[in-house]
Design an enzyme around this catalytic site. Structure first.
Site, short mmCIF file in Angstrom:
data_model
loop_
_atom_site.label_atom_id
_atom_site.label_comp_id
_atom_site.label_asym_id
_atom_site.label_seq_id
_atom_site.Cartn_x
_atom_site.Cartn_y
_atom_site.Cartn_z
N SER A 131 2.88 -5.15 3.88
CA SER A 131 3.43 -4.74 5.17
C SER A 131 2.38 -5.00 6.26
CB SER A 131 3.88 -3.29 5.12
OG SER A 131 4.73 -2.98 6.21
N ASP B 200 14.39 -7.50 2.05
CA ASP B 200 13.49 -6.87 3.01
C ASP B 200 13.99 -7.19 4.41
OD1 ASP B 200 11.48 -5.88 4.55
OD2 ASP B 200 9.86 -6.98 3.59
N HIS C 33 11.65 -3.94 0.83
CA HIS C 33 10.25 -3.96 1.26
C HIS C 33 9.32 -3.55 0.11
CE1 HIS C 33 7.55 -4.40 4.62
NE2 HIS C 33 7.07 -3.19 4.52
#
Length: 727
Positions: free
Chosen positions: A550, A642, A674
């Site tokens: 991320s 995602d 994600h």
């Protein structure tokens, strides 16, 4: 035992404990994945805290949401076929440790979750749970929904998808009913009613909202919901609502009343009633659009005097406990006079008792994940540490307030504090290195995790883990996704820094990453790297790798274009940001608009909404602006579902690496978001990542990637040419 990825993923996972009011019994679920059978089993357990004897609830595989009605009786939900859910009751005859056969109070033809119950008196209870509803306010069962002949969907407003789902007309709603006193040994349920009927509100807030989004008392219901007048893709603002309930009558569709808090325009959460139900507390943030603003505690008194069906409420709220920490959850002590608050602090999530605007930290290990109050005034805590995936503890609150070192009266560990996994707390230590911006914090904290067979006379390759968020932190908590022990047991010294932007080190330190993504956080990592090289002789920085997901993935791409990138042998970028411009494809647009200080199309230096430089941060911290410097081998991981950071980000990074002739791999899971959550996928993830970093520090392979179920797709190697190099 050698702690490998397979051990990590097959170790039984225990839910937070649900103690009986007297604390004698604890209900919880345990899920275990068997890689030989390729299947998961879930069991419901009853733990007798007097003798630490564990019993198994019959037919508890699909049980959840346990709530005690007394010391001997509890309710729970059980999933049924075709999306139905049953409200169940089970009892334990007084004086025995055996469970009676549970029975169905009522089967509801829709998926239910997040059960909460309040005592009404005369052995009757008010229940509230969440379930999806149609536009007309009726229960919705996705398994029985009519099928359409076309898959097309037409949207005319933002938030077309969120996290890993495309938006549909259905909403999450709260439903309530009254649970009767037993007749002929069984209870019954009154007619279910949609509390949010006609209100245009949704609760819990998707995708992660649960029981922390609402609470119920004999007087009514308090909950949080996104402001219906603001688009959720552009705003974080959520409001607190209160609805008095007459349990013997129907709730009209006039709608709940909104609690107004002057000057607080951000997200609200964690509403909770006092034991009497006459007061409630909740958390709220000031700034709209900022997920990591500091949570402030508010208390509302005299709720039992609010008239039913009030269209709008304006209640005076009292701000409490102003200190430089941001609580993540709150609950009430048994006497209803003090609050129990969980807040991050320097790599932990501690429990605090707050009374008369004064806070007292209660000694608890690791990270507290759940707190329950017992009728005796003691508290039951669920939590974990970096080496223990689940512990329970009973704490004497009065003694803990008097002494910082008051030990738990009773405790129970799922892994014997890590011993069953071959781990121990001695593997973990901390370092503090100079911070980039000394005006905010003088030092940056990093966790250091060493192998269990660590030998101080040897040197070890180093794995630097960069956390996501960016407003997040590496805490002393268990994880099955980025578990530091897994990398340490592969022969690495693991360094997990909490750089500028991390939570738990003061709000100013968290806020300092705003419009600063590649500035101070990057320099903090450089400082940590240099500090480790100078002060930990066993850490071989010449054989270092870096990994992040991320925002940590953004940092991998950013480091690729910076001098530090040449000091790593290899990197791993999971669901990272390749180009800040592509953040316009995210679902929560408020996130880049806040963190990058405005809009990328702005032509002004400042604007009224974001009084900082606006477009500059979008361009200044764009990793794709430094592609000419990319040279370090990198494994790129990005998943198809995602929607927070779409898969094009990972593909773009991999395409650049391949076109430049840089050694690289691309791993993707079409069914993951994600995160990587399915055990078989997670095992492939771990094997692929570990083999990649071991290879580039001169170690033998850990395991064949193909053996983990990954389909390897070969291809032509792209040789770097003068043209590609210049590009």
């Amino acid at each position: 035992m050698k702690f490998t990825p397979q051990v990590l993923l097959s170790t039984p996972r225990r839910s937070a404990g649900v103690p009986s009011p007297d604390g004698k019994f604890v209900l919880y679920t345990v899920s275990t994945y068997d890689f030989d059978k390729h299947s998961k089993t879930t069991e419901t357990k009853l733990l007798d805290t007097d003798v630490n004897f564990v019993d198994t609830l019959p037919d508890g595989e699909k049980a959840s949401d346990f709530v005690w009605l007394s010391n001997h009786e509890f309710a729970f939900l059980r999933g049924e076929d075709e999306g139905a859910t049953s409200l169940m009751i089970c009892s334990r005859p007084e004086g025995t440790g055996e469970l009676s056969t549970s029975y169905v109070v009522e089967q509801i033809e829709a998926p239910m979750a997040n059960l909460k119950i309040a005592a009404l008196g005369d052995d009757e209870f008010g229940i509230v749970f969440s379930a999806q509803s149609t536009k007309e306010g009726k229960l919705f069962n996705p398994e029985k929904a009519p099928k359409t002949h076309s898959s097309g969907r037409l949207y005319s407003t933002l938030f077309v998808r969120h996290w890993d789902e495309w938006a549909t007309p259905e909403k999450q709603s709260l439903w309530h009913a009254k649970l009767s006193a037993p007749e002929d040994g069984k209870r019954s349920l009154s007619h279910l009613q949609n509390v949010l009927c006609g209100s245009d509100l949704e609760c819990p807030i998707r995708p992660f909202g649960g029981t922390d989004n609402f609470d119920v008392s004999k007087w009514g219901l308090i909950f949080v919901a996104k402001d219906p007048e603001l688009n959720p893709a552009l705003h974080t603002k959520s409001n607190v609502y209160y609805l008095p309930i007459e349990w013997d009558g129907k709730v009209s569709c006039v709608g709940p009343g909104r609690v107004r808090i002057e000057g607080f325009e951000g997200a609200s959460t964690s509403p909770v009633f006092s034991p009497s139900g006459k007061k409630a507390a909740f958390l709220s943030m000031k700034k709209d659009g900022y997920e990591a603003d500091r949570n402030v505690i508010f208390v509302m008194p005299e709720l039992h005097k609010v008239k039913p069906h009030a269209e709008m409420l304006t209640l005076e709220s009292t701000k409490m406990a102003v200190w430089d920490r941001s609580p993540s959850s709150i609950s009430w002590a048994a006497d209803g006079q003090s609050l129990l608050v969980v807040a991050e602090e320097e790599g932990h999530a501690h429990l605090f008792e707050i009374h008369h605007n004064k806070q007292h930290r209660i000694s608890t290990p690791g990270v507290v994940s759940d707190v329950k109050t017992l009728s005796s005034g003691r508290i039951f805590v669920s939590g974990s540490t970096l080496v223990d995936n689940s512990y329970y503890a009973v704490i004497d609150l009065a003694a803990a307030v008097q002494s910082d070192s008051a030990p738990a009266i009773w405790s129970h560990s799922n892994t014997d504090s890590g011993v069953k996994l071959g781990l121990n707390s001695g593997q973990i230590s901390s370092i503090w290195s100079p911070a980039s911006d000394l005006r905010v914090n003088k030092e940056v904290h990093s966790w250091v995790f060493k192998p269990s067979d660590y030998d101080s006379s040897k040197t070890y390759p180093v794995a630097y883990l960069i956390h996501g968020g960016p407003q997040g932190a590496w805490n002393d908590a268990w994880s099955t996704r980025w578990n530091q022990a897994v990398f340490a047991e592969q022969g690495f010294i693991v360094i997990a820094p909490n750089v500028t932007g991390s939570t738990g080190y003061g709000q100013a330190f968290t806020d300092a990453i705003n419009q600063n993504w590649g500035g101070d956080p990057y320099q903090d990592i450089v400082n940590v790297f240099d500090y480790v090289g100078k002060h930990i002789p066993q850490a071989d920085n010449s054989r270092a790798v870096a990994l992040g997901a991320s925002y940590g993935g953004f940092m991998m791409n950013w480091i690729q274009g910076q001098p530090l990138g040449r000091k790593f042998k290899a990197m791993v970028c999971h669901d990272g940001i390749f180009s800040t411009a592509n953040l316009l494809s995210t679902e929560e647009l408020y996130f880049p608009f806040n963190d990058l200080g405005g809009y990328p199309w702005s032509t002004k230096e400042t604007d009224a909404v974001h009084p900082f430089t606006t477009a500059s941060a979008w361009h200044k911290w764009d990793p794709s602006a430094h592609l000419s410097e990319w040279a370090t081998p990198m494994l790129v991981i990005h998943n198809s579902k995602d929607y927070r950071l779409p898969i094009s980000e990972g593909l773009a990074a991999f395409n650049v690496l391949q076109a430049k002739g840089i050694e690289s791999q691309f791993l993707t899971f079409p069914d993951e978001n994600h995160f990587v959550l399915e055990p078989e996928n997670s095992l492939v993830w771990h094997k692929t990542v570990i083999n990649w970093i071991r290879k580039h520090v001169g170690m033998e392979r850990f395991a064949g990637e193909e053996a983990g179920g990954v389909e390897y797709m070969g291809g032509l190697k792209v040789e770097e040419t003068k043209e590609t190099k210049e590009t």
